[in-house]
Write a protein that holds these residues in place. Structure first.
Motif, short mmCIF file in Angstrom:
data_model
loop_
_atom_site.label_atom_id
_atom_site.label_comp_id
_atom_site.label_asym_id
_atom_site.label_seq_id
_atom_site.Cartn_x
_atom_site.Cartn_y
_atom_site.Cartn_z
N GLU A 145 -42.80 -31.93 25.60
CA GLU A 145 -44.11 -31.27 25.50
C GLU A 145 -44.13 -30.00 26.35
OE1 GLU A 145 -48.84 -32.35 26.16
OE2 GLU A 145 -47.33 -33.93 26.37
N ASP A 146 -43.60 -30.08 27.57
CA ASP A 146 -43.54 -28.91 28.45
C ASP A 146 -42.61 -27.84 27.89
OD1 ASP A 146 -45.27 -30.21 30.14
OD2 ASP A 146 -43.77 -30.63 31.69
N TYR A 147 -41.52 -28.25 27.25
CA TYR A 147 -40.60 -27.28 26.65
C TYR A 147 -41.32 -26.47 25.58
CZ TYR A 147 -36.95 -25.23 23.81
OH TYR A 147 -36.20 -24.34 23.09
N PHE A 148 -42.02 -27.14 24.68
CA PHE A 148 -42.75 -26.42 23.63
C PHE A 148 -43.83 -25.52 24.23
CE2 PHE A 148 -40.56 -29.01 20.59
CZ PHE A 148 -40.57 -28.26 19.43
N ALA A 149 -44.51 -25.98 25.28
CA ALA A 149 -45.52 -25.15 25.94
C ALA A 149 -44.88 -23.90 26.54
CB ALA A 149 -46.24 -25.95 27.01
N SER A 150 -43.65 -24.05 27.09
CA SER A 150 -42.96 -22.90 27.68
C SER A 150 -42.62 -21.85 26.64
CB SER A 150 -41.69 -23.34 28.42
OG SER A 150 -40.63 -23.61 27.52
N LEU A 151 -42.52 -22.28 25.38
CA LEU A 151 -42.25 -21.34 24.28
C LEU A 151 -43.52 -20.69 23.76
CD1 LEU A 151 -39.73 -23.47 22.16
CD2 LEU A 151 -39.19 -21.61 23.77
N GLY A 152 -44.66 -21.15 24.24
CA GLY A 152 -45.94 -20.62 23.79
C GLY A 152 -46.61 -21.48 22.73
N PHE A 153 -46.13 -22.73 22.58
CA PHE A 153 -46.66 -23.63 21.56
C PHE A 153 -47.05 -24.96 22.19
CE2 PHE A 153 -43.51 -20.82 19.63
CZ PHE A 153 -44.35 -20.11 18.78
N PRO A 154 -48.17 -24.97 22.96
CA PRO A 154 -48.60 -26.24 23.54
C PRO A 154 -48.93 -27.25 22.44
CG PRO A 154 -50.19 -24.49 24.00
CD PRO A 154 -49.05 -23.87 23.27
N TRP A 155 -48.63 -28.51 22.71
CA TRP A 155 -48.81 -29.54 21.68
C TRP A 155 -50.26 -29.63 21.23
CZ3 TRP A 155 -45.29 -34.38 22.64
CH2 TRP A 155 -43.98 -34.02 22.32
N LYS A 156 -51.23 -29.39 22.10
CA LYS A 156 -52.63 -29.45 21.68
C LYS A 156 -52.87 -28.46 20.55
CE LYS A 156 -57.36 -29.80 23.20
NZ LYS A 156 -57.68 -30.77 22.19
N THR A 157 -52.30 -27.27 20.67
CA THR A 157 -52.43 -26.27 19.61
C THR A 157 -51.66 -26.69 18.36
OG1 THR A 157 -52.70 -24.50 21.22
CG2 THR A 157 -52.04 -23.84 19.00
N LEU A 158 -50.40 -27.15 18.56
CA LEU A 158 -49.62 -27.59 17.40
C LEU A 158 -50.34 -28.71 16.65
CD1 LEU A 158 -45.92 -27.73 18.68
CD2 LEU A 158 -46.93 -26.08 17.11
N ILE A 159 -50.85 -29.67 17.39
CA ILE A 159 -51.46 -30.84 16.76
C ILE A 159 -52.85 -30.52 16.20
CG2 ILE A 159 -52.40 -33.14 17.25
CD1 ILE A 159 -50.00 -33.43 19.26
N ASP A 160 -53.73 -29.97 17.02
CA ASP A 160 -55.12 -29.77 16.60
C ASP A 160 -55.30 -28.60 15.64
OD1 ASP A 160 -55.72 -31.87 18.29
OD2 ASP A 160 -56.68 -30.62 19.83
N SER A 161 -54.69 -27.46 15.94
CA SER A 161 -54.91 -26.25 15.13
C SER A 161 -53.92 -26.10 13.99
CB SER A 161 -54.83 -25.00 16.01
OG SER A 161 -55.76 -25.08 17.06
N ARG A 162 -52.64 -26.32 14.29
CA ARG A 162 -51.61 -26.06 13.28
C ARG A 162 -51.20 -27.31 12.51
NH1 ARG A 162 -47.70 -21.45 15.58
NH2 ARG A 162 -47.13 -21.45 13.40
N ARG A 163 -51.62 -28.48 13.00
CA ARG A 163 -51.38 -29.76 12.31
C ARG A 163 -49.89 -30.04 12.13
NH1 ARG A 163 -54.34 -33.19 13.02
NH2 ARG A 163 -54.10 -34.22 11.02
N ILE A 164 -49.12 -29.72 13.20
CA ILE A 164 -47.68 -29.94 13.20
C ILE A 164 -47.34 -30.98 14.25
CG2 ILE A 164 -45.41 -28.89 13.64
CD1 ILE A 164 -46.64 -26.20 12.77
N GLY A 165 -46.55 -31.97 13.85
CA GLY A 165 -46.01 -32.96 14.78
C GLY A 165 -44.52 -32.75 14.94
N VAL A 166 -43.96 -33.28 16.01
CA VAL A 166 -42.51 -33.18 16.24
C VAL A 166 -41.96 -34.55 16.64
CG1 VAL A 166 -42.35 -30.70 16.73
CG2 VAL A 166 -42.96 -32.25 18.56
N PRO A 167 -41.98 -35.49 15.71
CA PRO A 167 -41.48 -36.82 16.05
C PRO A 167 -39.96 -36.83 16.22
CG PRO A 167 -41.96 -36.70 13.72
CD PRO A 167 -42.46 -35.42 14.33
N THR A 168 -39.51 -37.75 17.04
CA THR A 168 -38.09 -37.98 17.23
C THR A 168 -37.58 -38.83 16.08
OG1 THR A 168 -38.25 -37.84 19.63
CG2 THR A 168 -36.37 -39.06 18.75
N VAL A 169 -36.49 -38.39 15.44
CA VAL A 169 -35.89 -39.16 14.35
C VAL A 169 -34.52 -39.72 14.75
CG1 VAL A 169 -37.17 -37.97 12.55
CG2 VAL A 169 -34.91 -37.13 13.20
N ARG A 170 -33.97 -39.21 15.83
CA ARG A 170 -32.69 -39.72 16.33
C ARG A 170 -32.64 -39.50 17.84
NH1 ARG A 170 -27.79 -36.78 14.17
NH2 ARG A 170 -28.75 -37.37 12.20
N LEU A 171 -32.15 -40.52 18.54
CA LEU A 171 -32.00 -40.41 19.98
C LEU A 171 -30.81 -41.25 20.40
CD1 LEU A 171 -33.23 -39.28 22.61
CD2 LEU A 171 -34.60 -41.37 22.73
#
Length: 143
Positions: free
Chosen positions: A34-60
């Motif tokens: 979450e902090d990494y995306f915020a450092s790029l200028g894309f806080p998750w609150k904006t991604l989720i609430d405004s842009r409706r984009i999620g970033v789920p983990t599919v492999r770990l």
């Protein structure tokens, strides 16, 4: 250059003996992402609430090499290894007291929070991610 941040290993992250409870690491890792995306200028609150984009983990894939202990300061280094149409491949190195505790290879995928289907990274996010892409000889592109 990797994204770097630190997190304390707290009492609640450990088992009764004071050793890190490994599922806690995954919860901490979500906050680091979450902090990494915020450092790029894309806080998750904006991604989720405004842009409706999620970033789920599919492999770990996690490899634990040493235990972490209560009150350790965990040092995270996050490296972008591949960017696909909708995927993002990351490598994590987590250290404390100058020693690597664990490493992980993670793939997240951009998804629509309305359809729950993958979607291509929007151009602005792709550009920010690409600016952090680090290639290695063993690199295999994301799909």
């Amino acid at each position: 250059m990797p994204f770097k941040t630190t997190r304390p290993l707290r009492f609640g992250d450990c088992d009764p003996s004071g050793i890190a409870y490994f599922p806690s690491y995954l919860n901490i890792l979500v906050g680091v992402l979450e902090d990494y995306f915020a450092s790029l200028g894309f806080p998750w609150k904006t991604l989720i609430d405004s842009r409706r984009i999620g970033v789920p983990t599919v492999r770990l894939d996690v490899t634990f090499t040493r235990p972490g202990f209560q009150s350790d300061n965990l040092e995270f280094a996050v490296t972008v290894r591949g960017i696909g149409r909708s995927s993002l491949d990351l490598e994590h190195q987590v250290s404390a007291n100058g020693q690597v505790l664990w490493t992980a290879r993670q793939r997240v995928v951009a998804t629509s929070l309305d359809t729950h289907q993958s979607l291509a990274w929007p151009d602005d996010i792709r550009a920010a991610l690409t600016s952090h892409l680090e290639m290695t000889d063993a690199h295999h592109p994301a799909t």
